[in-house]
Write an enzyme that holds these catalytic residues in place. Sequence first.
Site, PDB file in Angstrom:
ATOM      1  N   VAL A 279       0.854  -1.189   0.000  1.00 40.99           N
ATOM      2  CA  VAL A 279       0.000   0.000   0.000  1.00 40.99           C
ATOM      3  C   VAL A 279       0.893   1.244   0.000  1.00 40.99           C
ATOM      4  CG1 VAL A 279      -1.842   1.224   1.255  1.00 40.99           C
ATOM      5  CG2 VAL A 279      -1.795  -1.280   1.238  1.00 40.99           C
TER       6      VAL A 279
ATOM      7  N   LYS B 127       3.665   3.793  -0.888  1.00 39.39           N
ATOM      8  CA  LYS B 127       5.014   3.673  -1.450  1.00 39.39           C
ATOM      9  C   LYS B 127       5.616   2.276  -1.290  1.00 39.39           C
ATOM     10  CE  LYS B 127       6.173   8.530  -0.941  1.00 39.39           C
ATOM     11  NZ  LYS B 127       6.876   9.498  -0.108  1.00 39.39           N
ATOM     12  N   TYR B 128       4.992   1.431  -0.482  1.00 33.85           N
ATOM     13  CA  TYR B 128       5.523   0.067  -0.300  1.00 33.85           C
ATOM     14  C   TYR B 128       5.435  -0.759  -1.585  1.00 33.85           C
ATOM     15  CZ  TYR B 128       6.350   0.325   4.745  1.00 33.85           C
ATOM     16  OH  TYR B 128       6.840   0.638   5.983  1.00 33.85           O
TER      17      TYR B 128
ATOM     18  N   ASP C 288       8.192  -5.733   2.311  1.00 34.51           N
ATOM     19  CA  ASP C 288       9.522  -5.094   2.288  1.00 34.51           C
ATOM     20  C   ASP C 288      10.586  -6.136   2.647  1.00 34.51           C
ATOM     21  OD1 ASP C 288       8.112  -4.988   4.775  1.00 34.51           O
ATOM     22  OD2 ASP C 288       9.739  -3.798   5.615  1.00 34.51           O
TER      23      ASP C 288
ATOM     24  N   PRO D 298      13.672 -12.107  14.608  1.00 31.77           N
ATOM     25  CA  PRO D 298      15.136 -12.106  14.689  1.00 31.77           C
ATOM     26  C   PRO D 298      15.682 -11.136  15.735  1.00 31.77           C
ATOM     27  CG  PRO D 298      14.405 -10.874  12.764  1.00 31.77           C
ATOM     28  CD  PRO D 298      13.184 -11.521  13.336  1.00 31.77           C
TER      29      PRO D 298
ATOM     30  N   TYR E 100      14.720 -10.580  18.889  1.00 31.75           N
ATOM     31  CA  TYR E 100      14.570 -10.826  20.334  1.00 31.75           C
ATOM     32  C   TYR E 100      14.839 -12.267  20.763  1.00 31.75           C
ATOM     33  CZ  TYR E 100      12.049  -6.495  19.570  1.00 31.75           C
ATOM     34  OH  TYR E 100      11.718  -5.226  19.181  1.00 31.75           O
TER      35      TYR E 100
ATOM     36  N   GLU F 136       0.777  -7.351  15.331  1.00 34.20           N
ATOM     37  CA  GLU F 136       1.852  -8.236  15.821  1.00 34.20           C
ATOM     38  C   GLU F 136       1.648  -8.549  17.303  1.00 34.20           C
ATOM     39  OE1 GLU F 136       6.222  -8.149  14.454  1.00 34.20           O
ATOM     40  OE2 GLU F 136       6.253  -7.015  16.328  1.00 34.20           O
TER      41      GLU F 136
HETATM   42  C1  UD2 Z   1       6.929  -4.961  12.088  1.00 34.06           C
HETATM   43  C2  UD2 Z   1       6.479  -6.281  11.488  1.00 34.06           C
HETATM   44  C3  UD2 Z   1       5.211  -6.035  10.681  1.00 34.06           C
HETATM   45  C4  UD2 Z   1       4.124  -5.444  11.542  1.00 34.06           C
HETATM   46  C5  UD2 Z   1       4.653  -4.173  12.208  1.00 34.06           C
HETATM   47  C6  UD2 Z   1       3.715  -3.676  13.280  1.00 34.06           C
HETATM   48  C7  UD2 Z   1       8.209  -7.913  10.970  1.00 34.06           C
HETATM   49  C8  UD2 Z   1       9.430  -8.162  10.189  1.00 34.06           C
HETATM   50  N1  UD2 Z   1       7.568  -6.768  10.665  1.00 34.06           N
HETATM   51  O1  UD2 Z   1       7.467  -4.263  10.937  1.00 34.06           O
HETATM   52  O2  UD2 Z   1       4.740  -7.226  10.108  1.00 34.06           O
HETATM   53  O3  UD2 Z   1       3.723  -6.404  12.493  1.00 34.06           O
HETATM   54  O4  UD2 Z   1       5.903  -4.372  12.863  1.00 34.06           O
HETATM   55  O5  UD2 Z   1       2.627  -3.033  12.739  1.00 34.06           O
HETATM   56  O6  UD2 Z   1       7.801  -8.709  11.780  1.00 34.06           O
HETATM   57  N2  UD2 Z   1       2.518  -1.670   4.684  1.00 34.06           N
HETATM   58  C9  UD2 Z   1       2.188  -1.079   3.460  1.00 34.06           C
HETATM   59  N3  UD2 Z   1       2.208   0.277   3.369  1.00 34.06           N
HETATM   60  C10 UD2 Z   1       2.551   1.088   4.410  1.00 34.06           C
HETATM   61  C11 UD2 Z   1       2.890   0.490   5.626  1.00 34.06           C
HETATM   62  C12 UD2 Z   1       2.868  -0.883   5.736  1.00 34.06           C
HETATM   63  O7  UD2 Z   1       1.875  -1.768   2.483  1.00 34.06           O
HETATM   64  O8  UD2 Z   1       2.565   2.325   4.227  1.00 34.06           O
HETATM   65  C13 UD2 Z   1       2.449  -3.136   4.788  1.00 34.06           C
HETATM   66  C14 UD2 Z   1       3.628  -3.793   4.089  1.00 34.06           C
HETATM   67  O9  UD2 Z   1       3.238  -5.053   3.610  1.00 34.06           O
HETATM   68  C15 UD2 Z   1       4.634  -3.951   5.194  1.00 34.06           C
HETATM   69  C16 UD2 Z   1       3.727  -4.276   6.374  1.00 34.06           C
HETATM   70  O10 UD2 Z   1       2.534  -3.526   6.163  1.00 34.06           O
HETATM   71  O11 UD2 Z   1       5.565  -4.968   4.894  1.00 34.06           O
HETATM   72  C17 UD2 Z   1       4.296  -3.953   7.749  1.00 34.06           C
HETATM   73  O12 UD2 Z   1       4.685  -2.619   7.835  1.00 34.06           O
HETATM   74  P1  UD2 Z   1       6.182  -2.202   8.155  1.00 34.06           P
HETATM   75  O13 UD2 Z   1       7.102  -3.080   7.371  1.00 34.06           O
HETATM   76  O14 UD2 Z   1       6.340  -0.750   7.982  1.00 34.06           O
HETATM   77  O15 UD2 Z   1       6.257  -2.576   9.665  1.00 34.06           O
HETATM   78  P2  UD2 Z   1       7.588  -2.766  10.578  1.00 34.06           P
HETATM   79  O16 UD2 Z   1       8.808  -2.607   9.764  1.00 34.06           O
HETATM   80  O17 UD2 Z   1       7.460  -1.920  11.779  1.00 34.06           O
END
Ligand code: UD2
Length: 346
Positions: free
Chosen positions: A116, A118-119, A205, A226, A228, A295
């Site tokens: 969604v 920019k992802y 990502d 990974p 914790y 999560e």
């Molecule tokens: C962690 C988790 C993620 C989620 C989040 C808490 C891992 C490696 N990652 O990553 O799964 O539980 O914490 O909310 O366990 N996305 C979009 N557009 C956006 C934002 C998010 O498409 O603008 C989707 C995308 O598929 C992304 C996922 O939501 O991979 C999770 O978002 P994140 O990668 O920004 O979350 P992150 O890095 O905090």
Amino acid sequence: MFMFNSKTVTVILLSVLLLGVLYCYIYQSHRFMSVEREEITADFRFAEVHESRSFHLVSPDHLQYKQPSIEHGRSDVVSVTPWLAPVVWEGTFNPVLLDSIYKPQNISVAVTVFAVGKYIMFLKNFLETAEQHFFVGFNVHVYVFTDRTKEVPQVKMAAGRQLTVRAVPSSKRWQEISARRMELIQLLIEEELHNTDYIFCLDVDSKFHGRWGSESLGGLVAVIHPGYYKDDRSRFPYERRPESRAYLAPGEGDFYYCGGAFGGLVQEVHLLAKTCRKNFEADAKENIEAAWQEESHLNRYMWINKPSKVLSPEYLWQDFKSREPEIHIIRFSGVVKNYAEIRPNV
Ligand code: UD2
């Protein structure tokens, strides 16, 4: 001639009325009970078919492979949980043997991935590397959820593999995008996955570097985060406010699991997604958002509903982390990203 007096008539009428009410009540409750029983039986049959497929492991006759040892194996890591679920590490399974068990079953595997805003920029790499490493040789159906349907890249897919794009609305909050995945996964399963065996729900990502295949199949499958896995449970970033339905008290919790990768049998993941969504929404009504959105709810769910297979951090590493000696292979990892640049809000 026998004559009824008014008292007798009233008693008779009241008795008839009472019998009528009693009859209706018994009839209705019997109907209700049989509907419930049917639903349970139907669910049970559905589960039974899937369970028997996943538990009945038929290996082809005359298959040659290395003799398994009962004395030697990985001794640097734990490969079974206290509830006797395998923890999958390189060196604990034989991929040739597993594939030869699961391929003849002609299983189907669905994948959900959200891109969604920019992802969307991560999708090409995700899809291309999935072609190289994710369930190669199996029936795989990737479901891409995006608000930028026109930007979905064309990636050549092998026979038996396909991709479907589902349009979703954009959002101004990354927390909402991440958390709403549970609802959309629940709906996808209800609407389209009646004939699918397994499903994995993955972060976009990320990319694949090594085999992710039939060794990961199980009823309910979780991946150890990974970040914790060497920490004491008191340091896990669970939701710690008792008001939240994702709450885990000090002294509770087995491992810290990733929100970025989980899966299992379709009906198991359906129950997980439905429960996490319900709890997330009930929290939202009381203005609570769990520390790590879905999560946190997933971690609460897995505390009560123990995963039947646990995947080691080989199955979701982070590119910014240096390699640890027990990680013999990285199969899937989160790419380094600049949150400020790609998220709709900070
Ligand atoms: C962690 C988790 C993620 C989620 C989040 C808490 C891992 C490696 N990652 O990553 O799964 O539980 O914490 O909310 O366990 N996305 C979009 N557009 C956006 C934002 C998010 O498409 O603008 C989707 C995308 O598929 C992304 C996922 O939501 O991979 C999770 O978002 P994140 O990668 O920004 O979350 P992150 O890095 O905090």
